[in-house]
Design a protein around this motif. Structure first.
Motif, PDB file in Angstrom:
ATOM      1  N   TYR A   6      -8.138 -10.235  11.001  1.00 47.07           N
ATOM      2  CA  TYR A   6      -6.917  -8.701  11.729  1.00 47.07           C
ATOM      3  C   TYR A   6      -6.567  -8.701  10.252  1.00 47.07           C
ATOM      4  CZ  TYR A   6      -6.257  -9.800  16.874  1.00 47.07           C
ATOM      5  OH  TYR A   6      -6.377  -8.800  17.809  1.00 47.07           O
ATOM      6  N   ILE A   7      -5.870 -10.000   9.051  1.00 47.90           N
ATOM      7  CA  ILE A   7      -5.718 -10.070   8.199  1.00 47.90           C
ATOM      8  C   ILE A   7      -6.299  -8.917   6.943  1.00 47.90           C
ATOM      9  CG2 ILE A   7      -4.903 -11.138   5.657  1.00 47.90           C
ATOM     10  CD1 ILE A   7      -4.954 -13.149   7.794  1.00 47.90           C
ATOM     11  N   SER A   8      -7.745  -9.039   7.424  1.00 43.02           N
ATOM     12  CA  SER A   8      -8.616  -7.947   6.520  1.00 43.02           C
ATOM     13  C   SER A   8      -8.716  -6.688   6.852  1.00 43.02           C
ATOM     14  CB  SER A   8     -10.026  -8.208   6.347  1.00 43.02           C
ATOM     15  OG  SER A   8     -10.956  -9.688   6.207  1.00 43.02           O
ATOM     16  N   LYS A   9      -7.988  -6.034   8.015  1.00 46.35           N
ATOM     17  CA  LYS A   9      -7.986  -4.705   8.643  1.00 46.35           C
ATOM     18  C   LYS A   9      -6.372  -4.080   8.201  1.00 46.35           C
ATOM     19  CE  LYS A   9      -7.733  -1.877  12.727  1.00 46.35           C
ATOM     20  NZ  LYS A   9      -8.259  -1.695  14.079  1.00 46.35           N
ATOM     21  N   VAL A  10      -6.298  -5.191   8.010  1.00 51.19           N
ATOM     22  CA  VAL A  10      -4.472  -4.570   7.572  1.00 51.19           C
ATOM     23  C   VAL A  10      -4.148  -4.506   6.142  1.00 51.19           C
ATOM     24  CG1 VAL A  10      -2.016  -5.661   7.223  1.00 51.19           C
ATOM     25  CG2 VAL A  10      -3.575  -5.714   9.103  1.00 51.19           C
ATOM     26  N   ILE A  11      -5.273  -4.990   5.572  1.00 55.37           N
ATOM     27  CA  ILE A  11      -5.137  -5.327   4.183  1.00 55.37           C
ATOM     28  C   ILE A  11      -6.013  -3.832   3.345  1.00 55.37           C
ATOM     29  CG2 ILE A  11      -6.295  -6.217   1.305  1.00 55.37           C
ATOM     30  CD1 ILE A  11      -5.813  -9.123   2.775  1.00 55.37           C
ATOM     31  N   GLU A  12      -7.163  -3.819   4.618  1.00 53.87           N
ATOM     32  CA  GLU A  12      -8.172  -2.940   4.011  1.00 53.87           C
ATOM     33  C   GLU A  12      -6.791  -1.167   4.003  1.00 53.87           C
ATOM     34  OE1 GLU A  12     -11.309   0.087   5.840  1.00 53.87           O
ATOM     35  OE2 GLU A  12     -11.294  -1.832   5.964  1.00 53.87           O
ATOM     36  N   ARG A  13      -6.223  -0.992   5.263  1.00 54.01           N
ATOM     37  CA  ARG A  13      -5.089   0.067   5.711  1.00 54.01           C
ATOM     38  C   ARG A  13      -4.310   0.008   4.549  1.00 54.01           C
ATOM     39  NH1 ARG A  13      -4.790   2.408  10.943  1.00 54.01           N
ATOM     40  NH2 ARG A  13      -3.168   3.821   9.483  1.00 54.01           N
ATOM     41  N   VAL A  14      -3.419  -1.288   4.370  1.00 57.65           N
ATOM     42  CA  VAL A  14      -2.077  -1.331   3.169  1.00 57.65           C
ATOM     43  C   VAL A  14      -2.574  -0.776   1.931  1.00 57.65           C
ATOM     44  CG1 VAL A  14      -0.750  -2.961   2.116  1.00 57.65           C
ATOM     45  CG2 VAL A  14      -0.938  -2.682   4.885  1.00 57.65           C
ATOM     46  N   THR A  15      -4.248  -0.910   1.524  1.00 60.93           N
ATOM     47  CA  THR A  15      -4.263  -0.754   0.410  1.00 60.93           C
ATOM     48  C   THR A  15      -4.533   0.578  -0.476  1.00 60.93           C
ATOM     49  OG1 THR A  15      -6.644  -1.433   0.603  1.00 60.93           O
ATOM     50  CG2 THR A  15      -4.895  -3.156  -0.904  1.00 60.93           C
ATOM     51  N   GLN A  16      -4.772   1.222   1.234  1.00 60.00           N
ATOM     52  CA  GLN A  16      -5.538   2.937   0.951  1.00 60.00           C
ATOM     53  C   GLN A  16      -4.177   3.864   1.847  1.00 60.00           C
ATOM     54  OE1 GLN A  16      -9.094   2.704   3.518  1.00 60.00           O
ATOM     55  NE2 GLN A  16      -9.896   1.361   2.578  1.00 60.00           N
ATOM     56  N   ASP A  17      -3.099   3.605   1.563  1.00 59.89           N
ATOM     57  CA  ASP A  17      -2.584   4.446   2.525  1.00 59.89           C
ATOM     58  C   ASP A  17      -0.903   4.065   2.830  1.00 59.89           C
ATOM     59  OD1 ASP A  17      -0.498   5.329   4.000  1.00 59.89           O
ATOM     60  OD2 ASP A  17      -2.028   5.303   5.889  1.00 59.89           O
ATOM     61  N   GLY A  18      -1.130   4.742   0.688  1.00 59.92           N
ATOM     62  CA  GLY A  18       0.778   4.347   0.462  1.00 59.92           C
ATOM     63  C   GLY A  18       2.121   4.657   0.455  1.00 59.92           C
ATOM     64  N   ALA A  19       1.976   5.410   1.875  1.00 63.88           N
ATOM     65  CA  ALA A  19       3.125   5.225   2.956  1.00 63.88           C
ATOM     66  C   ALA A  19       3.074   3.616   3.890  1.00 63.88           C
ATOM     67  CB  ALA A  19       2.662   6.152   4.028  1.00 63.88           C
ATOM     68  N   LEU A  20       1.588   3.608   4.458  1.00 63.98           N
ATOM     69  CA  LEU A  20       2.186   2.574   5.043  1.00 63.98           C
ATOM     70  C   LEU A  20       2.485   1.241   4.567  1.00 63.98           C
ATOM     71  CD1 LEU A  20       0.970   1.114   7.581  1.00 63.98           C
ATOM     72  CD2 LEU A  20      -1.587   0.713   7.083  1.00 63.98           C
ATOM     73  N   ARG A  21       1.567   0.901   2.951  1.00 68.29           N
ATOM     74  CA  ARG A  21       2.219   0.054   1.687  1.00 68.29           C
ATOM     75  C   ARG A  21       3.964  -0.298   1.549  1.00 68.29           C
ATOM     76  NH1 ARG A  21       0.049   1.962  -3.096  1.00 68.29           N
ATOM     77  NH2 ARG A  21      -1.966   1.454  -2.124  1.00 68.29           N
ATOM     78  N   THR A  22       4.423   0.944   1.368  1.00 66.02           N
ATOM     79  CA  THR A  22       5.917   1.261   1.517  1.00 66.02           C
ATOM     80  C   THR A  22       6.647   0.437   2.901  1.00 66.02           C
ATOM     81  OG1 THR A  22       5.436   3.140   0.101  1.00 66.02           O
ATOM     82  CG2 THR A  22       8.069   2.467   1.260  1.00 66.02           C
ATOM     83  N   GLN A  23       5.850   0.828   4.700  1.00 66.72           N
ATOM     84  CA  GLN A  23       5.955   0.532   5.474  1.00 66.72           C
ATOM     85  C   GLN A  23       6.072  -1.487   5.308  1.00 66.72           C
ATOM     86  OE1 GLN A  23       4.161   1.641   9.119  1.00 66.72           O
ATOM     87  NE2 GLN A  23       6.002   0.962   9.822  1.00 66.72           N
ATOM     88  N   PHE A  24       4.940  -1.690   4.803  1.00 61.97           N
ATOM     89  CA  PHE A  24       4.582  -2.460   4.578  1.00 61.97           C
ATOM     90  C   PHE A  24       5.666  -4.152   4.547  1.00 61.97           C
ATOM     91  CE2 PHE A  24       2.706  -7.186   3.431  1.00 61.97           C
ATOM     92  CZ  PHE A  24       2.207  -7.682   4.374  1.00 61.97           C
ATOM     93  N   GLN A  25       6.256  -3.173   3.065  1.00 62.65           N
ATOM     94  CA  GLN A  25       6.929  -4.468   1.873  1.00 62.65           C
ATOM     95  C   GLN A  25       8.567  -4.365   2.738  1.00 62.65           C
ATOM     96  OE1 GLN A  25       7.218  -1.680  -1.480  1.00 62.65           O
ATOM     97  NE2 GLN A  25       5.126  -2.663  -1.861  1.00 62.65           N
ATOM     98  N   THR A  26       8.383  -2.940   3.492  1.00 63.40           N
ATOM     99  CA  THR A  26      10.543  -2.841   4.622  1.00 63.40           C
ATOM    100  C   THR A  26      10.223  -3.785   5.765  1.00 63.40           C
ATOM    101  OG1 THR A  26      10.198  -0.558   5.072  1.00 63.40           O
ATOM    102  CG2 THR A  26      10.896  -0.838   2.511  1.00 63.40           C
ATOM    103  N   ASP A  27       8.719  -3.642   6.532  1.00 65.59           N
ATOM    104  CA  ASP A  27       9.021  -3.841   7.771  1.00 65.59           C
ATOM    105  C   ASP A  27       7.767  -4.402   7.668  1.00 65.59           C
ATOM    106  OD1 ASP A  27       8.917  -4.823  10.742  1.00 65.59           O
ATOM    107  OD2 ASP A  27      10.563  -2.875  10.935  1.00 65.59           O
TER     108      ASP A  27
END
Length: 72
Positions: A6-27
């Motif tokens: 799960y961690i690997s999957k989330v890291i892959e998506r978060v590093t590729q998607d700027g909007a998702l990275r921002t969402q990860f930082q806030t929520d």
């Protein structure tokens, strides 16, 4: 799927998607739920969030060290 997967999957998506990275930082919990699309217990979500944060921090530190090496 294991927590590490799960961690690997989330890291892959978060590093590729700027909007998702921002969402990860806030929520981060909501971002993880969005990526995984499964309902997990709160403690499992917390472990995933902590794992992703640790990996991202380690990657940032590694990048900073590499940049410093280039200066010398």
């Amino acid at each position: 799927m294991e927590i590490k997967e799960y961690i690997s999957k989330v890291i892959e998506r978060v590093t590729q998607d700027g909007a998702l990275r921002t969402q990860f930082q806030t929520d981060p919990i909501k971002a993880v739920e969005q990526v995984l699309g499964v309902d997990l217990p709160e403690d499992a979500l917390e472990k995933i969030v902590q794992g992703v944060k640790a990996k991202l921090s380690a990657d940032q530190l590694s990048g900073a060290v590499d940049a410093l090496k280039k200066l010398f």
